[in-house]
Structure formats: C-alpha cells, structure tokens
Write an enzyme that holds these catalytic residues in place. Structure first.
Site, short mmCIF file in Angstrom:
data_model
loop_
_atom_site.label_atom_id
_atom_site.label_comp_id
_atom_site.label_asym_id
_atom_site.label_seq_id
_atom_site.Cartn_x
_atom_site.Cartn_y
_atom_site.Cartn_z
N GLU A 122 0.83 -1.22 0.00
CA GLU A 122 0.00 0.00 0.00
C GLU A 122 0.86 1.27 0.00
O GLU A 122 0.34 2.37 -0.23
CB GLU A 122 -0.92 0.03 1.22
CG GLU A 122 -2.12 -0.91 1.14
CD GLU A 122 -1.75 -2.38 1.29
OE1 GLU A 122 -0.84 -2.68 2.09
OE2 GLU A 122 -2.36 -3.22 0.59
N ALA A 174 9.07 -3.07 6.14
CA ALA A 174 9.94 -4.23 6.33
C ALA A 174 9.26 -5.44 5.70
O ALA A 174 8.15 -5.79 6.07
CB ALA A 174 10.19 -4.47 7.82
N VAL A 175 9.96 -6.04 4.75
CA VAL A 175 9.49 -7.27 4.11
C VAL A 175 10.52 -8.34 4.44
O VAL A 175 11.70 -8.21 4.10
CB VAL A 175 9.32 -7.10 2.59
CG1 VAL A 175 8.62 -8.32 2.01
CG2 VAL A 175 8.53 -5.84 2.27
N THR A 199 7.28 -14.51 4.72
CA THR A 199 6.51 -14.02 3.59
C THR A 199 6.61 -14.96 2.40
O THR A 199 7.58 -14.88 1.63
CB THR A 199 7.01 -12.62 3.16
OG1 THR A 199 7.13 -11.81 4.31
CG2 THR A 199 6.07 -11.97 2.18
N HIS A 207 5.11 -14.81 -0.36
CA HIS A 207 5.15 -14.03 -1.60
C HIS A 207 6.11 -12.84 -1.47
O HIS A 207 5.88 -11.76 -1.99
CB HIS A 207 3.73 -13.59 -1.99
CG HIS A 207 2.99 -12.83 -0.93
ND1 HIS A 207 2.90 -13.24 0.38
CD2 HIS A 207 2.30 -11.65 -0.98
CE1 HIS A 207 2.19 -12.37 1.07
NE2 HIS A 207 1.82 -11.40 0.27
N ASN A 210 13.57 5.07 -0.69
CA ASN A 210 13.06 3.73 -0.40
C ASN A 210 13.80 3.13 0.79
O ASN A 210 14.92 2.67 0.67
CB ASN A 210 13.23 2.84 -1.64
CG ASN A 210 12.70 1.43 -1.39
OD1 ASN A 210 12.29 1.10 -0.27
ND2 ASN A 210 12.73 0.60 -2.41
N1 INI Z 1 3.71 -6.35 3.98
C1 INI Z 1 4.88 -5.88 4.49
O1 INI Z 1 5.07 -4.66 4.59
N2 INI Z 1 5.85 -6.76 4.89
C2 INI Z 1 5.68 -8.10 4.78
O2 INI Z 1 6.62 -8.84 5.17
C3 INI Z 1 4.44 -8.60 4.27
N3 INI Z 1 4.20 -10.01 4.20
O3 INI Z 1 4.83 -10.77 4.94
O4 INI Z 1 3.34 -10.45 3.47
C4 INI Z 1 3.46 -7.68 3.86
N4 INI Z 1 2.32 -8.11 3.36
C5 INI Z 1 1.13 -7.29 3.32
C6 INI Z 1 1.03 -6.49 2.04
O5 INI Z 1 2.00 -5.45 1.99
C7 INI Z 1 -0.35 -5.84 1.94
O6 INI Z 1 -0.55 -5.01 3.06
C8 INI Z 1 -1.47 -6.87 1.91
O7 INI Z 1 -1.21 -7.82 0.90
C9 INI Z 1 -2.81 -6.18 1.60
O8 INI Z 1 -2.77 -5.59 0.32
#
Ligand code: INI
Length: 157
Positions: A61, A83-84, A89, A91, A116
C-alpha cells in the site's frame, strides 16, 4: 584548463516539507525506522510542522500514498518505511519487488525524490540489525538521503 563544474547535495536544507509513509506490517521493526527518521530530520533542523507521517497496512500500500504525496506538489521529498521479511513471507518477491519498482517510477514520474527504506531481508534478525542495532538504522539513512536529494535538486534547478 576549464574547471569541472560540480553539483552535489548538502545534508542540511531549509524550508523543506517531507512526508513519511510507514507500513504497519512488521510494525515492531518499522516503528524503529520511523523514530530514527524523525529524530534525524529534526536534528538536521526540519521542524515538526514540516513533517507529515502516514501509516498504511503494508509495503504493497505504500506506493499509492507516496504517489499521492509526491503528486500533490506540497512535499520536497517522500520517505517510504517498511519491512518485508522473506522468512515470514511466502510471496516475498512480489511484495518486495512490486513496492520497490513502484517507488522508483513515482520518483521519475513526479520529479520528487522518493527514498526507499523498505527493508527486504531474509530473516527477522537481519531486519533488526538494520533497524537500530549493529547495521545502523536505515530510517536515519533515509532521512539523510532525503535531505541530500532535496538539496541537490534545488541546486540543479
Ligand atoms: N507487507 C509488508 O510490509 N511486509 C511483509 O513482510 C508482508 N508479508 O509478509 O506479506 C506484507 N504483506 C502485506 C502487504 O504489503 C499488503 O498489506 C497486503 O497484501 C494487503 O494488500
């Protein structure tokens, strides 16, 4: 011999408005990035009234809100914090890749610097290292990068 012209950014800027877009996902990490971003901006002289912070659900988002700030014409730079973490995760590549790609194209489309600082790590330990422990704090780095880019673009323009 003609002197080479050099145009480099400084790390202090005046009258700069900065937006910070922050993901809530992995909030334990991201709030540490945010604290360091705000601390660094304020220690460099950016007043709290010139900083706007917005929270979104997760990294996917972040680009839409960054784009909205950048396209508004009211901000000199936008910082993205998130943070990803691969370990948690499935995906990972989509979340990490799509957010990074979108942020780069927003900067080019709007000519507003987009910094970023969405961490992409294999493990939660690596994320912690980059959020205020042994690898520094990428939120602080992002604040410095924002100021350097604002300064550089002002000089070029
Ligand atoms: N969003 C993150 O910021 N970090 C993550 O590690 C993550 N994982 O693990 O999935 C993540 N997922 C949520 C994604 O960004 C959206 O908010 C969600 O898919 C709704 O659109």
């Amino acid at each position: 011999m003609v002197d080479i012209k050099k145009v480099d950014g400084d790390l202090t800027v005046s009258n700069a408005k900065i937006a910070v877009v922050t993901g809530r996902f992995n909030g334990f990490i991201v709030e540490s990035l945010l604290a360091a971003t705000l601390d660094t901006l304020q220690r460099a002289g950016i007043t709290s009234g010139d900083i706007t912070v917005s929270h979104v659900p997760g990294a996917l988002e972040i680009p839409l809100v960054v784009q909205t700030f950048a396209a508004s014409g009211k901000y000199d730079a936008v910082i993205a914090l998130g943070a990803v973490i691969r370990g948690s995760t499935p995906h990972f590549d989509i979340v990490a890749g799509e957010s990074a790609r979108a942020l780069s194209s927003i900067a080019l489309a709007t000519s507003v610097p987009v910094i970023n600082a969405i961490l992409t790590t294999d493990t939660i330990e690596q994320a912690i290292e980059r959020a205020g422990t042994k690898a520094g704090n990428k939120g602080a780095d992002a604040a410095m990068s924002a100021m350097e880019m604002i300064s550089l673009l002002r000089k070029i323009n």
